[in-house]
Scaffold this motif. Structure first.
Motif, PDB file in Angstrom:
ATOM      1  N   ASN A   1       0.870  -1.174   0.000  1.00  0.00           N
ATOM      2  CA  ASN A   1       0.000   0.000   0.000  1.00  0.00           C
ATOM      3  C   ASN A   1       0.908   1.225   0.000  1.00  0.00           C
ATOM      4  O   ASN A   1       2.138   1.097  -0.058  1.00  0.00           O
ATOM      5  CB  ASN A   1      -0.971  -0.008   1.180  1.00  0.00           C
ATOM      6  CG  ASN A   1      -0.270   0.145   2.526  1.00  0.00           C
ATOM      7  OD1 ASN A   1       0.964   0.197   2.609  1.00  0.00           O
ATOM      8  ND2 ASN A   1      -1.047   0.209   3.584  1.00  0.00           N
ATOM      9  N   GLU A   2       0.324   2.397   0.072  1.00  0.00           N
ATOM     10  CA  GLU A   2       1.129   3.611  -0.058  1.00  0.00           C
ATOM     11  C   GLU A   2       2.163   3.730   1.061  1.00  0.00           C
ATOM     12  O   GLU A   2       3.310   4.118   0.821  1.00  0.00           O
ATOM     13  CB  GLU A   2       0.216   4.845  -0.055  1.00  0.00           C
ATOM     14  CG  GLU A   2       0.977   6.158  -0.258  1.00  0.00           C
ATOM     15  CD  GLU A   2       0.045   7.356  -0.352  1.00  0.00           C
ATOM     16  OE1 GLU A   2       0.557   8.495  -0.376  1.00  0.00           O
ATOM     17  OE2 GLU A   2      -1.185   7.160  -0.393  1.00  0.00           O
TER      18      GLU A   2
ATOM     19  N   ASP B   1      -4.599   3.201   0.927  1.00  0.00           N
ATOM     20  CA  ASP B   1      -4.381   2.202   1.974  1.00  0.00           C
ATOM     21  C   ASP B   1      -4.509   0.772   1.468  1.00  0.00           C
ATOM     22  O   ASP B   1      -4.065  -0.167   2.129  1.00  0.00           O
ATOM     23  CB  ASP B   1      -5.398   2.408   3.105  1.00  0.00           C
ATOM     24  CG  ASP B   1      -5.170   3.723   3.830  1.00  0.00           C
ATOM     25  OD1 ASP B   1      -4.007   4.189   3.852  1.00  0.00           O
ATOM     26  OD2 ASP B   1      -6.148   4.279   4.375  1.00  0.00           O
ATOM     27  N   GLN B   2      -5.125   0.605   0.291  1.00  0.00           N
ATOM     28  CA  GLN B   2      -5.384  -0.740  -0.226  1.00  0.00           C
ATOM     29  C   GLN B   2      -4.095  -1.387  -0.715  1.00  0.00           C
ATOM     30  O   GLN B   2      -3.304  -0.771  -1.432  1.00  0.00           O
ATOM     31  CB  GLN B   2      -6.391  -0.664  -1.387  1.00  0.00           C
ATOM     32  CG  GLN B   2      -6.873  -2.009  -1.890  1.00  0.00           C
ATOM     33  CD  GLN B   2      -7.847  -2.676  -0.931  1.00  0.00           C
ATOM     34  OE1 GLN B   2      -8.522  -1.985  -0.165  1.00  0.00           O
ATOM     35  NE2 GLN B   2      -7.900  -3.991  -0.958  1.00  0.00           N
ATOM     36  N   PHE B   3      -3.891  -2.664  -0.334  1.00  0.00           N
ATOM     37  CA  PHE B   3      -2.734  -3.415  -0.824  1.00  0.00           C
ATOM     38  C   PHE B   3      -3.029  -3.960  -2.220  1.00  0.00           C
ATOM     39  O   PHE B   3      -4.149  -4.397  -2.501  1.00  0.00           O
ATOM     40  CB  PHE B   3      -2.400  -4.566   0.119  1.00  0.00           C
ATOM     41  CG  PHE B   3      -1.635  -4.137   1.339  1.00  0.00           C
ATOM     42  CD1 PHE B   3      -0.252  -4.261   1.397  1.00  0.00           C
ATOM     43  CD2 PHE B   3      -2.295  -3.582   2.428  1.00  0.00           C
ATOM     44  CE1 PHE B   3       0.461  -3.854   2.510  1.00  0.00           C
ATOM     45  CE2 PHE B   3      -1.591  -3.165   3.552  1.00  0.00           C
ATOM     46  CZ  PHE B   3      -0.205  -3.303   3.595  1.00  0.00           C
ATOM     47  N   ARG B   4      -2.007  -3.930  -3.067  1.00  0.00           N
ATOM     48  CA  ARG B   4      -2.159  -4.466  -4.420  1.00  0.00           C
ATOM     49  C   ARG B   4      -0.809  -5.041  -4.875  1.00  0.00           C
ATOM     50  O   ARG B   4       0.256  -4.631  -4.358  1.00  0.00           O
ATOM     51  CB  ARG B   4      -2.663  -3.388  -5.383  1.00  0.00           C
ATOM     52  CG  ARG B   4      -1.673  -2.331  -5.909  1.00  0.00           C
ATOM     53  CD  ARG B   4      -1.124  -1.390  -4.890  1.00  0.00           C
ATOM     54  NE  ARG B   4      -2.121  -0.730  -4.065  1.00  0.00           N
ATOM     55  CZ  ARG B   4      -2.604   0.470  -4.310  1.00  0.00           C
ATOM     56  NH1 ARG B   4      -2.172   1.160  -5.358  1.00  0.00           N
ATOM     57  NH2 ARG B   4      -3.469   1.031  -3.478  1.00  0.00           N
TER      58      ARG B   4
END
Length: 287
Positions: free
Chosen positions: A83-84, A98-101
């Motif tokens: 995430n960021e 905030d999302q994990f990718r």
């Protein structure tokens, strides 16, 4: 029907425990929670980063399990999950929110387990890195050859004395290794840890030692005689003998599954698992 049943069970969500329980124990991820980076030295560290490192590890390990990839990808994969907040700590700028990718890594030093902040924090102290902890972790978790316990009465790690020249961790370790009794173990452990010395306590890449003001020396000669400099070369060297890494994982998995240490009579079965899984690129399902 055993193989079919095992594969059915691996597809069940309850097999997540192979990541959060087995793999986290094997890699000693939990020790990260006991490390509290000195705020004067690492003012950018916060709780969100600690949580992010744990989630990155969970998603990375789960991706290898769920895709039935080769366990060698644990050392060589050029993809992780960010995430960021975690991306910023790694110096990666094109991740927002905030999302994990999944993120493709361009720096080979970040590939696999050696580039993961959770591992780097778990093998440090709050105020400094520790080539000894990191080297011992590689021997224990990756090579399956844990170092001997230090002898009684061994001298403490020499800290820099007030008013004297600030020495790097490497320089202080080399002082410690001058005794033959110390060098017999440290000569094996330290070069593995030195290869990860460019990472600070919080997993940030650094070119210079902030305290000593000198360039980080990440070079070392392994017990095999192989010279390595940095995480990428260390991974490549270990992957040149993949059976040892797979043997270490298989042994840890056997201990987890049987709830007891392996015994000499287990070795033929363990070696057979490694040998047979090689035919299928050491995939998780095969092991």
């Amino acid at each position: 029907v055993i193989q079919a049943q095992v594969r059915r069970m691996l597809k069940d969500s309850r097999s997540d425990s192979l990541v959060t329980n087995f793999a986290f124990q094997w890699l000693n991820v939990g020790r990260m929670d006991n490390i509290h980076p000195d705020p004067a030295l690492y003012p950018n560290f916060d709780l969100n980063l600690r949580k992010g490192y744990r989630e990155e590890m969970r998603l990375f390990l789960d991706s290898v399990l769920r895709s039935d990839r080769s366990v060698l990808d644990l050392l060589r994969s050029d993809t992780t999950f960010l995430n960021e907040r975690v991306a910023r700590q790694y110096g990666i700028s094109n991740v927002s929110g905030d999302q994990f990718r999944p993120v493709k890594l361009t720096d080979p030093n970040r590939h696999g387990l050696f580039g993961k902040g959770a591992i780097l924090m778990a093998t440090s102290y709050g105020n400094r890195t520790s080539p000894v902890l990191r080297g011992s972790w590689v021997l224990e978790a990756i090579s399956g050859t844990p170092p001997a316990a230090p002898p009684l009465g061994v001298e403490q790690f020499p800290e820099t004395e007030a008013g004297k020249k600030v020495l790097t961790v490497r320089e202080r370790l080399e002082m410690h290794r001058q005794a033959t009794s110390c060098n017999s173990c440290h000569g094996v452990i330290d070069p593995l840890g030195f290869a990860l010395e460019n990472y600070d306590v919080t997993g940030t890449w650094r070119a210079r030692d902030v305290d000593a003001g000198t360039v980080i020396d990440a070079s070392g000669q392994l017990a095999s005689g192989q010279q390595v400099t940095g995480p990428a070369e260390l991974s490549s060297t270990l992957l040149a003998n993949p059976d040892q890494f797979v043997h270490a994982i298989t042994e840890k998995l056997m201990v987890y599954g049987l709830s007891r240490p392996v015994r000499p009579q287990d070795m033929p079965a363990l070696r057979a698992i490694v040998r047979e899984s090689a035919k299928n690129d050491y995939r998780v399902g095969s092991i």
